[in-house]
Design an enzyme around this catalytic site. Structure first.
Site, PDB file in Angstrom:
ATOM      1  CD  GLN A 286      -2.805   1.226   2.394  1.00 20.28           C
ATOM      2  OE1 GLN A 286      -2.306   1.442   3.487  1.00 20.28           O
ATOM      3  NE2 GLN A 286      -4.106   1.101   2.215  1.00 20.28           N
TER       4      GLN A 286
ATOM      5  CE1 TYR B  91      -5.319   8.092   8.178  1.00 18.09           C
ATOM      6  CE2 TYR B  91      -3.285   7.194   7.305  1.00 18.09           C
ATOM      7  CZ  TYR B  91      -4.202   7.303   8.336  1.00 18.09           C
ATOM      8  OH  TYR B  91      -3.981   6.634   9.518  1.00 18.09           O
TER       9      TYR B  91
ATOM     10  NE  ARG C 272      -8.709  -0.544   2.906  1.00 21.68           N
ATOM     11  CZ  ARG C 272      -8.540  -0.955   4.137  1.00 21.68           C
ATOM     12  NH1 ARG C 272      -7.432  -0.660   4.784  1.00 21.68           N
ATOM     13  NH2 ARG C 272      -9.458  -1.667   4.750  1.00 21.68           N
TER      14      ARG C 272
ATOM     15  NE  ARG D  81     -10.206  -4.585  14.108  1.00 18.35           N
ATOM     16  CZ  ARG D  81     -11.376  -4.048  14.407  1.00 18.35           C
ATOM     17  NH1 ARG D  81     -11.533  -3.484  15.590  1.00 18.35           N
ATOM     18  NH2 ARG D  81     -12.375  -4.049  13.543  1.00 18.35           N
TER      19      ARG D  81
ATOM     20  CB  CYS E 230      -9.584 -10.413  16.515  1.00 13.04           C
ATOM     21  SG  CYS E 230      -9.789  -8.670  16.878  1.00 13.04           S
TER      22      CYS E 230
ATOM     23  CB  CYS F   2      -9.504  -5.571  23.136  1.00 13.59           C
ATOM     24  SG  CYS F   2      -7.851  -6.136  22.659  1.00 13.59           S
TER      25      CYS F   2
ATOM     26  CB  CYS G 198      -3.474  -4.086  17.266  1.00 11.92           C
ATOM     27  SG  CYS G 198      -5.232  -3.947  16.858  1.00 11.92           S
TER      28      CYS G 198
ATOM     29  CB  CYS H 259      -2.104  -9.134  19.541  1.00  8.18           C
ATOM     30  SG  CYS H 259      -3.641 -10.051  19.371  1.00  8.18           S
TER      31      CYS H 259
HETATM   32  C1  LIG Z   1      -3.072  -1.453  14.016  1.00  8.16           C
HETATM   33  C2  LIG Z   1      -3.793  -1.085  12.749  1.00  8.16           C
HETATM   34  C3  LIG Z   1      -3.105  -0.420  11.720  1.00  8.16           C
HETATM   35  C4  LIG Z   1      -3.754  -0.130  10.515  1.00  8.16           C
HETATM   36  N1  LIG Z   1      -3.038   0.433   9.488  1.00  8.16           N
HETATM   37  C5  LIG Z   1      -3.636   0.639   8.281  1.00  8.16           C
HETATM   38  C6  LIG Z   1      -2.884   1.092   7.149  1.00  8.16           C
HETATM   39  O1  LIG Z   1      -1.650   1.259   7.173  1.00  8.16           O
HETATM   40  N2  LIG Z   1      -3.579   1.325   6.001  1.00  8.16           N
HETATM   41  C7  LIG Z   1      -4.927   1.128   5.884  1.00  8.16           C
HETATM   42  O2  LIG Z   1      -5.497   1.377   4.831  1.00  8.16           O
HETATM   43  N3  LIG Z   1      -5.645   0.671   6.945  1.00  8.16           N
HETATM   44  C8  LIG Z   1      -5.039   0.395   8.110  1.00  8.16           C
HETATM   45  N4  LIG Z   1      -5.774  -0.141   9.148  1.00  8.16           N
HETATM   46  C9  LIG Z   1      -7.215  -0.503   8.949  1.00  8.16           C
HETATM   47  C10 LIG Z   1      -7.341  -1.989   8.519  1.00  8.16           C
HETATM   48  O3  LIG Z   1      -6.729  -2.233   7.273  1.00  8.16           O
HETATM   49  C11 LIG Z   1      -8.813  -2.463   8.463  1.00  8.16           C
HETATM   50  O4  LIG Z   1      -9.495  -1.797   7.446  1.00  8.16           O
HETATM   51  C12 LIG Z   1      -9.572  -2.273   9.784  1.00  8.16           C
HETATM   52  O5  LIG Z   1      -8.788  -2.694  10.865  1.00  8.16           O
HETATM   53  C13 LIG Z   1     -10.896  -3.050   9.799  1.00  8.16           C
HETATM   54  O6  LIG Z   1     -10.696  -4.406   9.491  1.00  8.16           O
HETATM   55  P1  LIG Z   1     -10.536  -5.577  10.604  1.00  8.16           P
HETATM   56  O7  LIG Z   1     -11.843  -5.692  11.312  1.00  8.16           O
HETATM   57  O8  LIG Z   1     -10.179  -6.786   9.777  1.00  8.16           O
HETATM   58  O9  LIG Z   1      -9.462  -5.184  11.541  1.00  8.16           O
HETATM   59  C14 LIG Z   1      -5.140  -0.460  10.362  1.00  8.16           C
HETATM   60  C15 LIG Z   1      -5.816  -1.107  11.398  1.00  8.16           C
HETATM   61  C16 LIG Z   1      -5.166  -1.444  12.565  1.00  8.16           C
HETATM   62  C17 LIG Z   1      -5.936  -2.200  13.629  1.00  8.16           C
END
Ligand SMILES: Cc1cc2nc3c(=O)[nH]c(=O)nc-3n(C[C@H](O)[C@H](O)[C@H](O)COP(=O)(O)O)c2cc1C
Length: 393
Positions: free
Chosen positions: A103, A188, A236, A330, A353, A356, A359, A371
């Site tokens: 990315q 962003y 994205r 997560r 997961c 919480c 992370c 985690c």
């Molecule tokens: C610790 C952390 C760091 C993340 N860093 C990014 C990132 O660099 N770029 C991005 O587009 N989303 C980032 N996200 C968002 C995730 O890609 C994802 O969309 C979001 O956590 C929801 O999905 P999940 O339920 O599978 O965690 C981050 C999420 C977490 C928890």
């Protein structure tokens, strides 16, 4: 045993064959060096997820320019000295059996809310505001926080950013990755330009729908010119900003269509922005599927939907045509072998997961991620099972 055949069907993105529908969602972890170089920890972390059966790894956001607000230990592709580490990362993930894209981001824009150094810039001077009551679980200490009003970028600076993005893309390709994903979500910098909430410019980079899309489309074009037709370029975007003054799902569909026409090979959706933070990091799974379905109806390239935690939810979503692939952030922090366990039908063995957000909390307070349910996170470099596979002749 639950049948999960859709989840394990191969898929083609541009010319790239991916052997299942499971992606590792980009996740910043603060595993790189202060000057943006790949570390052994970053390599072993990703190798663990690749060995665990994930089809496509989307490596965390990498910056092609170090001029504006950023925090240390963010991945970089702004300098040739970073190439060697990037190459090691691409090789190691491939050797462990996954496809891999990186990315690429132009930085936080107005959303530079956590420990960052450097100037906060954006399309306009609209600061980020974390909506009251929208901080995700565990992050209540940031509820209602207001960011620094960004300095609006000049046209020359925007063009410099576009060119640096294409330069970063060239490095990502040279390093041996299969493609890249434009970080155009969460408010962003790139997303900031797409959104009527944060883009109040009066020049050709703001105002009308067409002008708000100019930066994103220029990035796709300038990047494609550098990397050629076969390299994967994904985008994205938040499908719907879910914010008054932002764009809604109908406009999200129009944006996705324009991005496809401008050469994007897939759309990876997310939801909302920091102003409605729990849309991005929901406290339950599957909340982005309706947005994914709407975006999928607007484009003919593959759509990826995050926030899936149970393999059966992913299977159902693909079967019902809501998304083509699923992404886990997560869920794959908690269990790197999520995909292999799902494939083997061992759903009860998946370490779930618990939402919480330890992370994110560790990351936002200046540390590398931890985690609550997976004590190995952050220590993968010391666990031989997660070393890159080296084929000795
Ligand atoms: C610790 C952390 C760091 C993340 N860093 C990014 C990132 O660099 N770029 C991005 O587009 N989303 C980032 N996200 C968002 C995730 O890609 C994802 O969309 C979001 O956590 C929801 O999905 P999940 O339920 O599978 O965690 C981050 C999420 C977490 C928890």
């Amino acid at each position: 045993m639950a049948s999960l055949e859709k989840l394990f069907e191969p898929i083609k993105i541009n010319k790239l064959e991916v052997n299942n529908r499971i992606c590792y969602a980009p996740t910043g972890k603060s595993h790189c060096t202060e000057d943006g170089h790949v570390s052994d920890q970053a390599i072993c972390y990703y190798v663990a997820r690749a060995k665990g059966g994930t089809g496509l790894i989307i490596v965390e956001a990498a910056l092609p320019i170090a001029k504006y607000a950023r925090f240390g230990r963010l991945l970089g592709c702004w300098d040739d000295s970073q190439l060697a580490g990037l190459r090691n990362l691409a090789e190691a993930i491939h050797a462990a059996g996954a496809r891999v894209v990186v990315q690429e981001t132009l930085g936080f824009g107005s959303q530079a809310m956590f420990p960052v150094g450097g100037e906060v810039v954006g399309p306009s001077d609209v600061p980020s505001r974390i909506g009251k009551g929208t901080a995700p679980r565990g992050l209540g200490f940031m509820d209602g926080a207001v960011g620094v009003p960004p300095r609006p970028l000049t046209k020359e600076e925007i063009i410099e950013l576009e060119d640096s993005f294409a330069g970063g893309a060239e490095r990502i390709m040279k390093a041996g990755f299969d493609g890249l994903e434009v970080h155009g979500c969460h408010g962003y910098l790139i997303a900031g330009f797409l959104s009527p909430y944060s883009n109040k410019r009066q020049d050709e980079y703001g105002g009308s729908f067409e002008n708000r899309l100019r930066l994103a489309k220029n990035l796709l074009k300038k990047t494609r010119d550098k990397v050629g037709p076969d390299f994967v370029i994904g985008f994205r975007m938040s499908g719907d900003e879910h914010l008054e003054g932002g764009y809604n799902i109908e406009e999200g569909q129009k944006i996705a269509k324009e991005l496809e026409e401008a050469g994007a090979n897939y759309i990876h959706i997310s939801s909302g922005r920091y102003e409605v933070w729990n849309r991005m990091l929901p406290d339950e799974e599957g909340t982005m599927l309706d947005d994914a379905k709407a975006i999928k109806q607007a484009v003919s390239i593959p759509v990826i939907c995050p926030n899936i935690h149970d393999p059966r939810t992913g299977e159902r979503a693909i079967k019902e045509g809501m998304t083509d692939m699923i992404a886990l952030s997560r869920g794959l922090i908690a269990d790197p072998a999520w995909a292999n366990k799902a494939k083997a039908g061992k759903l009860d063995e998946i370490r779930r997961c618990v939402l919480c957000n330890t992370c994110l909390k560790t990351l936002f307070t200046g540390f590398s991620i931890r985690c609550a349910v997976n004590p190995e996170v952050g220590w993968e470099r010391f666990i031989p099972e997660y070393y890159p596979p080296i084929k000795r002749k």
